[in-house]
Design an enzyme around this catalytic site. Structure first.
Site, PDB file in Angstrom:
ATOM      1  CE  LYS A  87      37.871  37.900  48.548  1.00  0.00           C
ATOM      2  NZ  LYS A  87      37.240  36.851  47.688  1.00  0.00           N
ATOM      3  CB  SER A  88      41.809  35.498  46.600  1.00  0.00           C
ATOM      4  OG  SER A  88      42.146  33.973  46.854  1.00  0.00           O
ATOM      5  CG  LEU A 103      38.638  36.661  42.549  1.00  0.00           C
ATOM      6  CD1 LEU A 103      39.827  35.486  41.825  1.00  0.00           C
ATOM      7  CD2 LEU A 103      38.826  36.108  43.518  1.00  0.00           C
ATOM      8  CB  CYS A 158      41.327  32.753  38.473  1.00  0.00           C
ATOM      9  SG  CYS A 158      43.586  33.260  38.608  1.00  0.00           S
ATOM     10  CG  ASN A 213      37.752  28.439  44.456  1.00  0.00           C
ATOM     11  OD1 ASN A 213      36.850  29.021  44.802  1.00  0.00           O
ATOM     12  ND2 ASN A 213      38.583  28.704  44.107  1.00  0.00           N
ATOM     13  N   GLY A 265      31.719  21.940  51.380  1.00  0.00           N
ATOM     14  CA  GLY A 265      30.941  21.556  52.147  1.00  0.00           C
ATOM     15  C   GLY A 265      30.782  21.165  53.412  1.00  0.00           C
ATOM     16  N   GLY A 303      34.450  26.626  55.234  1.00  0.00           N
ATOM     17  CA  GLY A 303      34.453  28.249  54.538  1.00  0.00           C
ATOM     18  C   GLY A 303      33.083  28.055  55.256  1.00  0.00           C
TER      19      GLY A 303
HETATM   20  C1  LIG Z   1      31.776  34.989  49.919  1.00  0.00           C
HETATM   21  C2  LIG Z   1      32.466  33.391  49.067  1.00  0.00           C
HETATM   22  C3  LIG Z   1      34.556  33.647  49.271  1.00  0.00           C
HETATM   23  C4  LIG Z   1      35.535  33.076  48.056  1.00  0.00           C
HETATM   24  N1  LIG Z   1      36.830  33.842  47.780  1.00  0.00           N
HETATM   25  C5  LIG Z   1      37.931  33.180  47.585  1.00  0.00           C
HETATM   26  C6  LIG Z   1      38.745  33.395  47.560  1.00  0.00           C
HETATM   27  O1  LIG Z   1      39.119  34.641  47.628  1.00  0.00           O
HETATM   28  N2  LIG Z   1      39.237  32.437  46.980  1.00  0.00           N
HETATM   29  C7  LIG Z   1      39.837  31.458  47.062  1.00  0.00           C
HETATM   30  O2  LIG Z   1      40.382  30.615  46.768  1.00  0.00           O
HETATM   31  N3  LIG Z   1      37.943  31.017  47.062  1.00  0.00           N
HETATM   32  C8  LIG Z   1      36.813  31.419  47.652  1.00  0.00           C
HETATM   33  N4  LIG Z   1      35.821  31.505  47.679  1.00  0.00           N
HETATM   34  C9  LIG Z   1      35.842  28.936  47.952  1.00  0.00           C
HETATM   35  C10 LIG Z   1      35.991  28.819  49.416  1.00  0.00           C
HETATM   36  O3  LIG Z   1      37.294  29.437  50.121  1.00  0.00           O
HETATM   37  C11 LIG Z   1      35.924  27.244  49.137  1.00  0.00           C
HETATM   38  O4  LIG Z   1      37.228  26.584  48.799  1.00  0.00           O
HETATM   39  C12 LIG Z   1      34.352  27.411  48.725  1.00  0.00           C
HETATM   40  O5  LIG Z   1      33.699  27.814  49.583  1.00  0.00           O
HETATM   41  C13 LIG Z   1      34.469  25.712  49.118  1.00  0.00           C
HETATM   42  O6  LIG Z   1      34.282  25.261  50.934  1.00  0.00           O
HETATM   43  P1  LIG Z   1      32.821  25.747  51.124  1.00  0.00           P
HETATM   44  O7  LIG Z   1      31.649  24.909  50.781  1.00  0.00           O
HETATM   45  O8  LIG Z   1      32.968  25.539  52.402  1.00  0.00           O
HETATM   46  O9  LIG Z   1      32.594  27.021  51.600  1.00  0.00           O
HETATM   47  C14 LIG Z   1      35.043  31.937  48.083  1.00  0.00           C
HETATM   48  C15 LIG Z   1      33.496  31.305  49.085  1.00  0.00           C
HETATM   49  C16 LIG Z   1      32.881  32.022  49.410  1.00  0.00           C
HETATM   50  C17 LIG Z   1      31.803  31.580  49.728  1.00  0.00           C
END
Ligand SMILES: Cc1cc2nc3c(=O)[nH]c(=O)nc-3n(C[C@H](O)[C@H](O)[C@H](O)COP(=O)(O)O)c2cc1C
Length: 302
Positions: free
Chosen positions: A42-43, A70, A125, A187, A240, A261
């Site tokens: 997590k970031s 964040l 960010c 993201n 996705g 994710g």
């Molecule tokens: C609940 C949640 C928290 C996330 N937190 C971060 C984060 O802390 N840092 C980051 O770079 N991306 C974060 N993301 C983005 C994911 O890493 C990813 O880029 C995005 O959800 C698209 O991928 P997915 O459709 O497979 O989830 C977060 C996504 C979700 C759903």
């Protein structure tokens, strides 16, 4: 399906997306044991931050909307996590963010010294020196962060991009020019909003949130396609990806590794092994390999 990424062997080409499962060693290890080649943390930010108030995550069926905001203990308050991760038998990608170039440098230097194999810069960010404009929507800001971090760390640096950029390929190129070793895209998309029509109010306490999951896959595929045309460094494609066929699609757009994710929510922690099996089955049925299909959708561009 062993693969090599920037000099580090990975058991599989699948990456856990940042933020979906936190920073606890036990959970990152479980993900790795279930077929994820590279868990991303997590970031981690410069100072303790609570994030937004609940509700922060809503499942929309075709994906999720989130305004987690964040949350982070701050890079100086993670001794227990680093201590545990020190004894690990799997590679990690440490995601970080900052509100200025100086903060990115501060966090990156400290985090890189804790021994992760890769560092990922979450440049989706807000930049407090530029009135909250996202670092990742402006090629100069993106360049400045990546170049400054590259100057102080000696592990591979991955730039994680936002689809909010008007020209994501130009951002990727700026990151490559600044020395980024890889690009991670995308993201969350948006921001979006949902309104509860009975209370006549936005559902998320923060009102707006980022979209993830199946509904954003076409945006992710388009972004990876555009980035592949602009850079020669490898791309982690995500947004996705839920099935092996989704993974094949983003590899054809140009991804070398595939991030997962939101699909962890829909298919559980075994999603990684299942996607790996589905990729293998598809490649076998089509008598082909990952290397042969990477960027295949660009045939007519070249
Ligand atoms: C609940 C949640 C928290 C996330 N937190 C971060 C984060 O802390 N840092 C980051 O770079 N991306 C974060 N993301 C983005 C994911 O890493 C990813 O880029 C995005 O959800 C698209 O991928 P997915 O459709 O497979 O989830 C977060 C996504 C979700 C759903």
């Amino acid at each position: 399906m062993q693969t090599n990424f920037l000099g580090t062997p990975l058991r599989t080409p699948l990456v856990l997306a940042s933020g979906v499962l936190g920073n606890n060693k036990a959970i990152l290890e479980r993900v790795w044991e279930n077929g994820c080649g590279l868990p991303t943390m997590k970031s981690i930010g410069p100072a303790p931050r609570d994030g937004h108030n609940n509700p922060t995550v809503i499942d929309l069926g075709q994906g999720m909307i989130n305004a987690v905001g964040l949350p982070t203990p701050g890079y100086l308050n993670m001794d227990a996590e680093w201590h545990e991760l020190n004894g690990r038998k799997f590679p990690i990608n440490a995601s970080i963010y900052g509100g200025s170039v100086a903060e990115f440098v501060q966090v990156a230097q400290f985090v890189a010294a804790q021994g992760p194999e890769f560092i990922e810069l979450n440049i989706s960010c807000p930049n407090s020196d530029k009135h909250g404009m996202l670092f990742g929507v402006n090629p100069d800001s993106a360049y400045a962060v990546v170049a400054a971090v590259k100057a102080v760390v000696d592990i591979p640096v991955i730039a994680k991009l936002t689809p909010a950029a008007p020209d994501i390929a130009a951002i990727a190129k700026a990151c490559e020019d600044a020395g980024a070793d890889a690009i991670c895209a995308i993201n969350t998309a948006g921001p979006g909003m949902i309104i509860d029509i009975e209370s006549r109010m936005p559902v998320l306490d923060f009102k707006k949130g980022g979209l993830s999951g199946p509904m954003i896959k076409p945006i992710a595929v388009r972004c990876v396609y555009d980035i592949y045309n602009a850079v020669s460094i490898p791309i982690i494609g995500l947004g996705g990806i839920t099935t092996g066929e989704d993974a094949i699609e983003i590899i054809m757009a140009g991804a070398s590794l595939v991030g997962v994710g939101t699909a962890v929510r829909y298919r559980g922690i075994t999603v990684f092994n299942r996607i790996n099996k589905e990729i293998d089955a598809w490649l076998c049925d089509h008598n082909t390999t990952m290397d042969e299909i990477r960027g295949a959708a660009h045939r007519e561009d070249k």
